[in-house]
Design a protein around this motif. Structure first.
Motif, PDB file in Angstrom:
ATOM      1  N   ASP A   4     -45.275 -29.710  26.909  1.00  0.00           N
ATOM      2  CA  ASP A   4     -45.765 -29.111  28.159  1.00  0.00           C
ATOM      3  C   ASP A   4     -44.973 -29.622  29.356  1.00  0.00           C
ATOM      4  OD1 ASP A   4     -47.659 -27.627  26.841  1.00  0.00           O
ATOM      5  OD2 ASP A   4     -49.317 -28.982  27.284  1.00  0.00           O
ATOM      6  N   GLN A   5     -44.698 -30.909  29.365  1.00  0.00           N
ATOM      7  CA  GLN A   5     -43.916 -31.500  30.453  1.00  0.00           C
ATOM      8  C   GLN A   5     -42.488 -30.964  30.450  1.00  0.00           C
ATOM      9  OE1 GLN A   5     -44.569 -35.574  29.280  1.00  0.00           O
ATOM     10  NE2 GLN A   5     -45.967 -35.938  30.997  1.00  0.00           N
ATOM     11  N   GLN A   6     -41.942 -30.777  29.258  1.00  0.00           N
ATOM     12  CA  GLN A   6     -40.589 -30.253  29.133  1.00  0.00           C
ATOM     13  C   GLN A   6     -40.508 -28.816  29.673  1.00  0.00           C
ATOM     14  OE1 GLN A   6     -39.039 -30.231  25.149  1.00  0.00           O
ATOM     15  NE2 GLN A   6     -36.934 -30.019  25.845  1.00  0.00           N
ATOM     16  N   LYS A   7     -41.534 -28.008  29.378  1.00  0.00           N
ATOM     17  CA  LYS A   7     -41.564 -26.630  29.883  1.00  0.00           C
ATOM     18  C   LYS A   7     -41.611 -26.609  31.411  1.00  0.00           C
ATOM     19  CE  LYS A   7     -43.921 -23.385  27.835  1.00  0.00           C
ATOM     20  NZ  LYS A   7     -45.014 -22.613  27.225  1.00  0.00           N
ATOM     21  N   ILE A   8     -42.427 -27.473  31.971  1.00  0.00           N
ATOM     22  CA  ILE A   8     -42.536 -27.553  33.432  1.00  0.00           C
ATOM     23  C   ILE A   8     -41.201 -27.986  34.032  1.00  0.00           C
ATOM     24  CG2 ILE A   8     -43.615 -28.842  35.338  1.00  0.00           C
ATOM     25  CD1 ILE A   8     -46.195 -28.871  33.567  1.00  0.00           C
ATOM     26  N   GLN A   9     -40.568 -28.975  33.427  1.00  0.00           N
ATOM     27  CA  GLN A   9     -39.283 -29.466  33.937  1.00  0.00           C
ATOM     28  C   GLN A   9     -38.197 -28.401  33.813  1.00  0.00           C
ATOM     29  OE1 GLN A   9     -38.802 -32.420  35.639  1.00  0.00           O
ATOM     30  NE2 GLN A   9     -36.918 -31.337  36.129  1.00  0.00           N
ATOM     31  N   THR A  10     -38.189 -27.674  32.709  1.00  0.00           N
ATOM     32  CA  THR A  10     -37.204 -26.602  32.529  1.00  0.00           C
ATOM     33  C   THR A  10     -37.380 -25.537  33.600  1.00  0.00           C
ATOM     34  OG1 THR A  10     -37.052 -26.988  30.150  1.00  0.00           O
ATOM     35  CG2 THR A  10     -36.361 -24.816  30.951  1.00  0.00           C
ATOM     36  N   ARG A  11     -38.608 -25.185  33.870  1.00  0.00           N
ATOM     37  CA  ARG A  11     -38.892 -24.173  34.907  1.00  0.00           C
ATOM     38  C   ARG A  11     -38.413 -24.665  36.273  1.00  0.00           C
ATOM     39  NH1 ARG A  11     -42.109 -19.601  34.673  1.00  0.00           N
ATOM     40  NH2 ARG A  11     -43.036 -18.952  36.646  1.00  0.00           N
ATOM     41  N   LYS A  12     -38.678 -25.938  36.594  1.00  0.00           N
ATOM     42  CA  LYS A  12     -38.211 -26.519  37.857  1.00  0.00           C
ATOM     43  C   LYS A  12     -36.682 -26.498  37.927  1.00  0.00           C
ATOM     44  CE  LYS A  12     -42.033 -29.698  38.757  1.00  0.00           C
ATOM     45  NZ  LYS A  12     -42.437 -31.112  38.842  1.00  0.00           N
ATOM     46  N   ASP A  34     -25.485 -17.266  34.837  1.00  0.00           N
ATOM     47  CA  ASP A  34     -25.083 -18.325  35.775  1.00  0.00           C
ATOM     48  C   ASP A  34     -26.227 -19.311  36.002  1.00  0.00           C
ATOM     49  OD1 ASP A  34     -22.641 -16.955  36.178  1.00  0.00           O
ATOM     50  OD2 ASP A  34     -23.437 -15.891  37.928  1.00  0.00           O
ATOM     51  N   ILE A  35     -27.417 -18.762  36.186  1.00  0.00           N
ATOM     52  CA  ILE A  35     -28.595 -19.606  36.424  1.00  0.00           C
ATOM     53  C   ILE A  35     -28.863 -20.489  35.214  1.00  0.00           C
ATOM     54  CG2 ILE A  35     -31.097 -19.614  36.851  1.00  0.00           C
ATOM     55  CD1 ILE A  35     -30.628 -16.868  38.316  1.00  0.00           C
ATOM     56  N   ALA A  36     -28.836 -19.893  34.033  1.00  0.00           N
ATOM     57  CA  ALA A  36     -29.083 -20.663  32.805  1.00  0.00           C
ATOM     58  C   ALA A  36     -28.049 -21.767  32.641  1.00  0.00           C
ATOM     59  CB  ALA A  36     -29.069 -19.729  31.597  1.00  0.00           C
ATOM     60  N   LYS A  37     -26.800 -21.433  32.860  1.00  0.00           N
ATOM     61  CA  LYS A  37     -25.725 -22.423  32.721  1.00  0.00           C
ATOM     62  C   LYS A  37     -25.912 -23.576  33.707  1.00  0.00           C
ATOM     63  CE  LYS A  37     -20.710 -22.897  32.684  1.00  0.00           C
ATOM     64  NZ  LYS A  37     -19.425 -22.216  32.863  1.00  0.00           N
ATOM     65  N   GLU A  38     -26.213 -23.239  34.960  1.00  0.00           N
ATOM     66  CA  GLU A  38     -26.417 -24.262  35.990  1.00  0.00           C
ATOM     67  C   GLU A  38     -27.604 -25.160  35.664  1.00  0.00           C
ATOM     68  OE1 GLU A  38     -25.561 -26.299  39.542  1.00  0.00           O
ATOM     69  OE2 GLU A  38     -24.372 -24.757  38.551  1.00  0.00           O
ATOM     70  N   ALA A  39     -28.624 -24.601  35.021  1.00  0.00           N
ATOM     71  CA  ALA A  39     -29.828 -25.362  34.642  1.00  0.00           C
ATOM     72  C   ALA A  39     -29.661 -26.073  33.297  1.00  0.00           C
ATOM     73  CB  ALA A  39     -31.034 -24.441  34.605  1.00  0.00           C
ATOM     74  N   ASN A  40     -28.502 -25.886  32.664  1.00  0.00           N
ATOM     75  CA  ASN A  40     -28.221 -26.498  31.356  1.00  0.00           C
ATOM     76  C   ASN A  40     -29.179 -26.038  30.264  1.00  0.00           C
ATOM     77  OD1 ASN A  40     -25.938 -28.087  32.149  1.00  0.00           O
ATOM     78  ND2 ASN A  40     -27.372 -29.490  33.145  1.00  0.00           N
ATOM     79  N   VAL A  41     -29.474 -24.735  30.279  1.00  0.00           N
ATOM     80  CA  VAL A  41     -30.292 -24.141  29.223  1.00  0.00           C
ATOM     81  C   VAL A  41     -29.611 -22.866  28.743  1.00  0.00           C
ATOM     82  CG1 VAL A  41     -32.465 -25.067  30.143  1.00  0.00           C
ATOM     83  CG2 VAL A  41     -31.733 -22.775  30.818  1.00  0.00           C
ATOM     84  N   SER A  42     -30.065 -22.345  27.645  1.00  0.00           N
ATOM     85  CA  SER A  42     -29.513 -21.094  27.138  1.00  0.00           C
ATOM     86  C   SER A  42     -30.088 -19.920  27.927  1.00  0.00           C
ATOM     87  CB  SER A  42     -29.844 -20.926  25.656  1.00  0.00           C
ATOM     88  OG  SER A  42     -31.233 -20.701  25.498  1.00  0.00           O
ATOM     89  N   THR A  43     -29.409 -18.808  27.858  1.00  0.00           N
ATOM     90  CA  THR A  43     -29.909 -17.590  28.500  1.00  0.00           C
ATOM     91  C   THR A  43     -31.257 -17.199  27.897  1.00  0.00           C
ATOM     92  OG1 THR A  43     -27.643 -16.888  28.903  1.00  0.00           O
ATOM     93  CG2 THR A  43     -29.335 -15.202  29.088  1.00  0.00           C
ATOM     94  N   GLY A  44     -31.406 -17.402  26.593  1.00  0.00           N
ATOM     95  CA  GLY A  44     -32.677 -17.117  25.932  1.00  0.00           C
ATOM     96  C   GLY A  44     -33.824 -17.939  26.508  1.00  0.00           C
ATOM     97  N   THR A  45     -33.534 -19.192  26.841  1.00  0.00           N
ATOM     98  CA  THR A  45     -34.561 -20.043  27.454  1.00  0.00           C
ATOM     99  C   THR A  45     -34.957 -19.494  28.816  1.00  0.00           C
ATOM    100  OG1 THR A  45     -33.800 -22.000  26.265  1.00  0.00           O
ATOM    101  CG2 THR A  45     -35.076 -22.388  28.271  1.00  0.00           C
ATOM    102  N   PHE A  46     -33.971 -19.002  29.563  1.00  0.00           N
ATOM    103  CA  PHE A  46     -34.294 -18.368  30.844  1.00  0.00           C
ATOM    104  C   PHE A  46     -35.323 -17.267  30.620  1.00  0.00           C
ATOM    105  CE2 PHE A  46     -33.970 -14.963  33.879  1.00  0.00           C
ATOM    106  CZ  PHE A  46     -33.945 -15.602  35.098  1.00  0.00           C
ATOM    107  N   TYR A  47     -35.059 -16.414  29.625  1.00  0.00           N
ATOM    108  CA  TYR A  47     -35.933 -15.265  29.382  1.00  0.00           C
ATOM    109  C   TYR A  47     -37.292 -15.648  28.788  1.00  0.00           C
ATOM    110  CZ  TYR A  47     -32.310 -12.044  30.817  1.00  0.00           C
ATOM    111  OH  TYR A  47     -31.382 -11.347  31.553  1.00  0.00           O
ATOM    112  N   ILE A  48     -37.427 -16.850  28.292  1.00  0.00           N
ATOM    113  CA  ILE A  48     -38.751 -17.340  27.887  1.00  0.00           C
ATOM    114  C   ILE A  48     -39.617 -17.554  29.128  1.00  0.00           C
ATOM    115  CG2 ILE A  48     -39.982 -19.372  26.972  1.00  0.00           C
ATOM    116  CD1 ILE A  48     -37.679 -19.585  24.895  1.00  0.00           C
TER     117      ILE A  48
END
Length: 110
Positions: A4-12, A34-48
């Motif tokens: 849960d904390q990881q999800k919140i941090q990823t969103r931030k 670009d947003i996903a790359k800058e946040a160090n996550v996959s594009t799929g994670t963005f769409y989650i």
């Protein structure tokens, strides 16, 4: 870190990455990748977390603005200001938020 904390941090992290890119490149030139790359996550994670670039813009404005204002209004309440001064302080907070996220994001979200 718990899930849960990881999800919140990823969103931030996605919020912050989007804000930085929108202010640097503009909304139109910023891509979800670009947003996903800058946040160090996959594009799929963005769409989650978000359906689209427009969705993150709305979330930045409404969620982030709500969190920002709630925390700061508590501080204003502690100052015990009269109504006129309190409203002025709230207006200043709104302008500071708009400056931080960028006028483009603020106007698109409305």
């Amino acid at each position: 870190m718990k899930r849960d904390q990881q999800k919140i941090q990823t969103r931030k992290n996605l919020f912050q990455a989007a804000i930085e890119l929108f202010n640097y490149k503009g909304v139109q030139k910023t891509k979800v990748t670009d947003i996903a790359k800058e946040a160090n996550v996959s594009t799929g994670t963005f769409y989650i977390h978000f359906k689209s670039k427009e969705d993150i813009i709305s979330a930045i404005y409404y969620e982030d603005f709500n969190n920002y204002m709630c925390g700061n209004i508590q501080k204003i309440n502690q100052l015990d200001l009269d109504c006129k001064k309190a409203l002025l302080e709230i207006g200043i907070l709104e302008l500071k938020f708009a400056k931080n996220v960028g006028i483009e994001v603020t106007t698109i979200a409305l």
